[in-house]
Scaffold this motif. Sequence first.
Motif, PDB file in Angstrom:
ATOM      1  N   ASP A  74       0.879  -1.220  -0.054  1.00 28.89           N
ATOM      2  CA  ASP A  74       0.167  -0.012  -0.058  1.00 28.89           C
ATOM      3  C   ASP A  74       0.935   1.368  -0.149  1.00 28.89           C
ATOM      4  O   ASP A  74       2.023   1.172   0.588  1.00 28.89           O
ATOM      5  N   ALA A  75       0.470   2.112  -0.680  1.00 34.95           N
ATOM      6  CA  ALA A  75       1.244   3.449  -0.642  1.00 34.95           C
ATOM      7  C   ALA A  75       0.941   4.557   0.315  1.00 34.95           C
ATOM      8  O   ALA A  75       1.669   5.613   0.539  1.00 34.95           O
ATOM      9  N   ARG A  76      -0.109   4.161   1.421  1.00 34.75           N
ATOM     10  CA  ARG A  76      -0.445   4.945   2.408  1.00 34.75           C
ATOM     11  C   ARG A  76       0.620   4.791   3.418  1.00 34.75           C
ATOM     12  O   ARG A  76       1.251   4.065   3.682  1.00 34.75           O
ATOM     13  N   VAL A  77       0.832   5.935   4.351  1.00 38.77           N
ATOM     14  CA  VAL A  77       1.899   6.246   5.235  1.00 38.77           C
ATOM     15  C   VAL A  77       1.395   6.214   6.389  1.00 38.77           C
ATOM     16  O   VAL A  77       0.011   6.157   6.427  1.00 38.77           O
ATOM     17  N   SER A  78       1.899   6.438   7.544  1.00 41.38           N
ATOM     18  CA  SER A  78       1.250   6.499   8.997  1.00 41.38           C
ATOM     19  C   SER A  78       0.596   7.732   9.109  1.00 41.38           C
ATOM     20  O   SER A  78       0.702   8.774   8.458  1.00 41.38           O
ATOM     21  N   ARG A  79      -0.286   7.857   9.959  1.00 37.06           N
ATOM     22  CA  ARG A  79      -1.133   9.080  10.263  1.00 37.06           C
ATOM     23  C   ARG A  79      -0.331  10.303  10.650  1.00 37.06           C
ATOM     24  O   ARG A  79      -0.440  11.200  10.240  1.00 37.06           O
ATOM     25  N   ASP A  80       0.750   9.870  11.489  1.00 35.88           N
ATOM     26  CA  ASP A  80       1.415  11.116  12.139  1.00 35.88           C
ATOM     27  C   ASP A  80       2.530  11.704  10.858  1.00 35.88           C
ATOM     28  O   ASP A  80       2.587  12.980  10.665  1.00 35.88           O
ATOM     29  N   LEU A  81       2.850  10.789   9.975  1.00 35.85           N
ATOM     30  CA  LEU A  81       3.770  11.186   8.600  1.00 35.85           C
ATOM     31  C   LEU A  81       3.009  11.940   7.656  1.00 35.85           C
ATOM     32  O   LEU A  81       3.272  13.035   7.174  1.00 35.85           O
ATOM     33  N   ALA A  82       1.647  11.448   7.571  1.00 36.06           N
ATOM     34  CA  ALA A  82       0.676  12.199   6.778  1.00 36.06           C
ATOM     35  C   ALA A  82       0.359  13.619   7.117  1.00 36.06           C
ATOM     36  O   ALA A  82       0.435  14.633   6.399  1.00 36.06           O
ATOM     37  N   ARG A  83       0.221  13.650   8.470  1.00 35.14           N
ATOM     38  CA  ARG A  83      -0.072  15.074   9.267  1.00 35.14           C
ATOM     39  C   ARG A  83       1.162  15.996   8.744  1.00 35.14           C
ATOM     40  O   ARG A  83       0.980  17.275   8.461  1.00 35.14           O
ATOM     41  N   ARG A  84       2.221  15.535   9.247  1.00 35.95           N
ATOM     42  CA  ARG A  84       3.545  16.428   8.962  1.00 35.95           C
ATOM     43  C   ARG A  84       3.823  16.697   7.518  1.00 35.95           C
ATOM     44  O   ARG A  84       4.016  17.749   7.169  1.00 35.95           O
ATOM     45  N   ILE A  85       3.365  15.694   6.748  1.00 35.97           N
ATOM     46  CA  ILE A  85       3.697  15.968   4.977  1.00 35.97           C
ATOM     47  C   ILE A  85       2.641  17.326   4.721  1.00 35.97           C
ATOM     48  O   ILE A  85       2.928  18.399   4.280  1.00 35.97           O
ATOM     49  N   ALA A  86       1.443  16.857   5.265  1.00 34.16           N
ATOM     50  CA  ALA A  86       0.223  18.005   4.914  1.00 34.16           C
ATOM     51  C   ALA A  86       0.782  19.329   5.585  1.00 34.16           C
ATOM     52  O   ALA A  86       0.619  20.552   5.051  1.00 34.16           O
ATOM     53  N   ALA A  87       1.162  19.533   6.767  1.00 37.64           N
ATOM     54  CA  ALA A  87       1.317  20.651   7.527  1.00 37.64           C
ATOM     55  C   ALA A  87       2.631  21.351   6.702  1.00 37.64           C
ATOM     56  O   ALA A  87       2.634  22.364   6.651  1.00 37.64           O
ATOM     57  N   ASN A  88       3.599  20.518   6.169  1.00 40.13           N
ATOM     58  CA  ASN A  88       4.729  21.225   5.455  1.00 40.13           C
ATOM     59  C   ASN A  88       4.314  21.662   4.129  1.00 40.13           C
ATOM     60  O   ASN A  88       4.914  22.857   3.807  1.00 40.13           O
ATOM     61  N   VAL A  89       3.409  21.009   3.541  1.00 42.13           N
ATOM     62  CA  VAL A  89       2.946  21.804   2.322  1.00 42.13           C
ATOM     63  C   VAL A  89       2.165  22.799   2.536  1.00 42.13           C
ATOM     64  O   VAL A  89       2.498  23.883   1.621  1.00 42.13           O
ATOM     65  N   ALA A  90       1.510  23.042   3.583  1.00 43.77           N
ATOM     66  CA  ALA A  90       0.753  24.148   3.994  1.00 43.77           C
ATOM     67  C   ALA A  90       1.796  25.596   4.361  1.00 43.77           C
ATOM     68  O   ALA A  90       1.206  26.543   4.097  1.00 43.77           O
ATOM     69  N   LYS A  91       2.947  25.260   4.599  1.00 37.72           N
ATOM     70  CA  LYS A  91       3.897  26.155   4.941  1.00 37.72           C
ATOM     71  C   LYS A  91       4.415  26.677   3.499  1.00 37.72           C
ATOM     72  O   LYS A  91       5.313  27.877   3.709  1.00 37.72           O
ATOM     73  N   LEU A  92       4.452  26.160   2.605  1.00 39.83           N
ATOM     74  CA  LEU A  92       5.063  26.434   1.172  1.00 39.83           C
ATOM     75  C   LEU A  92       4.817  28.031   0.936  1.00 39.83           C
ATOM     76  O   LEU A  92       6.083  28.756   0.633  1.00 39.83           O
ATOM     77  N   PRO A  93       3.612  28.694   0.813  1.00 38.93           N
ATOM     78  CA  PRO A  93       3.710  30.222   0.552  1.00 38.93           C
ATOM     79  C   PRO A  93       4.533  30.991   1.298  1.00 38.93           C
ATOM     80  O   PRO A  93       5.097  31.892   0.964  1.00 38.93           O
ATOM     81  N   GLU A  94       4.567  30.694   2.820  1.00 34.59           N
ATOM     82  CA  GLU A  94       5.485  31.341   3.504  1.00 34.59           C
ATOM     83  C   GLU A  94       6.882  31.258   3.375  1.00 34.59           C
ATOM     84  O   GLU A  94       7.659  32.143   3.267  1.00 34.59           O
ATOM     85  N   LEU A  95       7.247  30.007   3.055  1.00 32.22           N
ATOM     86  CA  LEU A  95       8.790  29.680   2.797  1.00 32.22           C
ATOM     87  C   LEU A  95       9.298  30.250   1.498  1.00 32.22           C
ATOM     88  O   LEU A  95      10.105  30.863   1.530  1.00 32.22           O
ATOM     89  N   LEU A  96       8.297  30.313   0.333  1.00 31.82           N
ATOM     90  CA  LEU A  96       8.692  30.904  -0.819  1.00 31.82           C
ATOM     91  C   LEU A  96       8.654  32.530  -0.928  1.00 31.82           C
ATOM     92  O   LEU A  96       9.488  32.826  -1.715  1.00 31.82           O
ATOM     93  N   THR A  97       8.039  33.007   0.101  1.00 32.28           N
ATOM     94  CA  THR A  97       8.179  34.650   0.137  1.00 32.28           C
ATOM     95  C   THR A  97       9.316  35.071   1.028  1.00 32.28           C
ATOM     96  O   THR A  97       9.531  36.281   1.180  1.00 32.28           O
ATOM     97  N   ARG A  98      10.007  34.294   1.947  1.00 28.01           N
ATOM     98  CA  ARG A  98      11.072  34.781   2.699  1.00 28.01           C
ATOM     99  C   ARG A  98      12.129  35.208   2.089  1.00 28.01           C
ATOM    100  O   ARG A  98      12.263  34.670   0.792  1.00 28.01           O
ATOM    101  N   LYS A  99      12.784  36.269   2.478  1.00 26.47           N
ATOM    102  CA  LYS A  99      13.928  36.701   1.755  1.00 26.47           C
ATOM    103  C   LYS A  99      15.438  36.076   2.363  1.00 26.47           C
ATOM    104  O   LYS A  99      15.611  35.850   3.604  1.00 26.47           O
TER     105      LYS A  99
END
Length: 69
Positions: A44-69
Amino acid sequence: MTDRLPPPWTVHHNGDAYWVEAANGQKFAFVYYRETPLVGTERDARVSRDLARRIAANVAKLPELLTRK
């Protein structure tokens, strides 16, 4: 990218997945997880619940990370 998916991006959870949602309500970046480990030869390609939460949280941070100088 921010025109189609305006920040802030937020993480949501429902059942067996986390997903990221843009400020305009567009849902994207679904990360599915499995509560119990597989046995034997099952695959199965699914990951653990904790890893899924961390992946989603890091994706949600992308706009902020891309606008940093």
